[in-house]
Design a protein around this motif. Structure first.
Motif, mmCIF file in Angstrom:
data_model
loop_
_atom_site.group_PDB
_atom_site.id
_atom_site.type_symbol
_atom_site.label_atom_id
_atom_site.label_comp_id
_atom_site.label_asym_id
_atom_site.label_seq_id
_atom_site.Cartn_x
_atom_site.Cartn_y
_atom_site.Cartn_z
ATOM 1 N N SER A 110 0.877 -1.200 -0.001
ATOM 2 C CA SER A 110 -0.037 0.015 -0.045
ATOM 3 C C SER A 110 0.971 1.227 0.102
ATOM 4 C CB SER A 110 -0.746 -0.012 1.150
ATOM 5 O OG SER A 110 -1.732 1.116 1.423
ATOM 6 N N GLY A 111 1.897 1.214 0.849
ATOM 7 C CA GLY A 111 2.927 2.379 0.658
ATOM 8 C C GLY A 111 3.587 2.446 -0.478
ATOM 9 N N TYR A 112 4.069 1.599 -1.157
ATOM 10 C CA TYR A 112 4.579 1.416 -2.622
ATOM 11 C C TYR A 112 3.516 2.131 -3.520
ATOM 12 C CZ TYR A 112 6.322 -0.199 -7.030
ATOM 13 O OH TYR A 112 6.485 -0.257 -8.298
ATOM 14 N N PHE B 61 4.671 5.875 -5.665
ATOM 15 C CA PHE B 61 4.785 5.706 -6.840
ATOM 16 C C PHE B 61 3.419 6.085 -7.857
ATOM 17 C CE2 PHE B 61 8.129 3.208 -5.111
ATOM 18 C CZ PHE B 61 9.228 3.719 -5.973
ATOM 19 N N TYR B 62 2.379 6.295 -7.337
ATOM 20 C CA TYR B 62 1.094 6.552 -7.798
ATOM 21 C C TYR B 62 0.558 7.627 -7.112
ATOM 22 C CZ TYR B 62 2.431 2.265 -10.477
ATOM 23 O OH TYR B 62 2.966 1.323 -11.056
ATOM 24 N N TRP B 63 1.278 8.523 -6.482
ATOM 25 C CA TRP B 63 0.979 9.669 -5.514
ATOM 26 C C TRP B 63 -0.352 10.597 -6.355
ATOM 27 C CZ3 TRP B 63 0.968 10.852 -0.563
ATOM 28 C CH2 TRP B 63 0.437 12.007 -0.157
ATOM 29 N N PRO C 15 -4.371 15.628 0.591
ATOM 30 C CA PRO C 15 -2.948 15.232 0.486
ATOM 31 C C PRO C 15 -2.286 14.968 2.006
ATOM 32 C CG PRO C 15 -3.553 17.047 -0.895
ATOM 33 C CD PRO C 15 -4.499 16.726 -0.140
ATOM 34 N N LEU C 16 -2.439 15.923 2.736
ATOM 35 C CA LEU C 16 -1.999 15.771 4.210
ATOM 36 C C LEU C 16 -2.374 14.441 4.861
ATOM 37 C CD1 LEU C 16 -0.323 16.990 6.187
ATOM 38 C CD2 LEU C 16 -2.433 18.065 7.020
ATOM 39 N N ALA C 17 -3.590 14.210 4.804
ATOM 40 C CA ALA C 17 -4.324 13.078 5.207
ATOM 41 C C ALA C 17 -3.458 11.717 4.515
ATOM 42 C CB ALA C 17 -5.624 12.762 5.281
ATOM 43 N N LEU C 18 -3.438 11.696 3.437
ATOM 44 C CA LEU C 18 -2.681 10.416 2.761
ATOM 45 C C LEU C 18 -1.313 10.612 2.951
ATOM 46 C CD1 LEU C 18 -3.124 8.226 0.552
ATOM 47 C CD2 LEU C 18 -2.587 9.897 -1.183
#
Length: 127
Positions: free
Chosen positions: A20-22, A26-28, A49-52
């Motif tokens: 999930s972190g990856y 890489f797909y921010w 964006p901040l929460a993510l």
């Protein structure tokens, strides 16, 4: 192998959160775009964006702690890193559950509960 079930749970959590972190790293832009739409009618609409980013950091911490926890269980039967990895995993999942419920995505919330059950089992077994 006295800790086989616990090791399997930690591997499951490590795979879940490192993958999930990856995906987030890489797909921010894709993730932010989709989540802005998902949370467009909630109080989080301007905080996506901040929460993510916060979720990404906690997911990476969870995954890394679970990997180190597996290594620790295999080498000296220590439980500390795995325990904290499972705790952080539960925190991540509760954050996601809160978001899904806030967005009124009840199917998404139900899916998160499926992941939460093994995470709580890991906390219980490692405590």
């Amino acid at each position: 192998m006295n800790n086989t079930a616990t090791i399997l749970l930690l591997v499951f959590l490590a795979l879940t959160f490192l993958q999930s972190g990856y995906e987030k790293v890489f797909y921010w832009k894709d993730n932010v775009s989709w989540l802005k739409e998902h949370f467009s009618k909630t109080i989080l609409k301007n905080q996506v964006p901040l929460a993510l980013f916060h979720l990404l950091i906690l997911e990476l911490i969870s995954g890394i702690l679970c990997v180190v926890g597996v290594i620790q269980l295999l080498t000296d039967s220590g439980r500390e890193f795995g325990f904290y990895g499972a705790i952080f995993s539960c925190i991540c999942l509760l954050m996601m559950l809160f978001g899904q419920r806030l967005a009124k995505d009840y199917d998404g919330a139900r899916t998160i509960v499926i992941y939460f059950i093994p995470a709580v089992m890991a906390v219980y077994w490692l405590n």
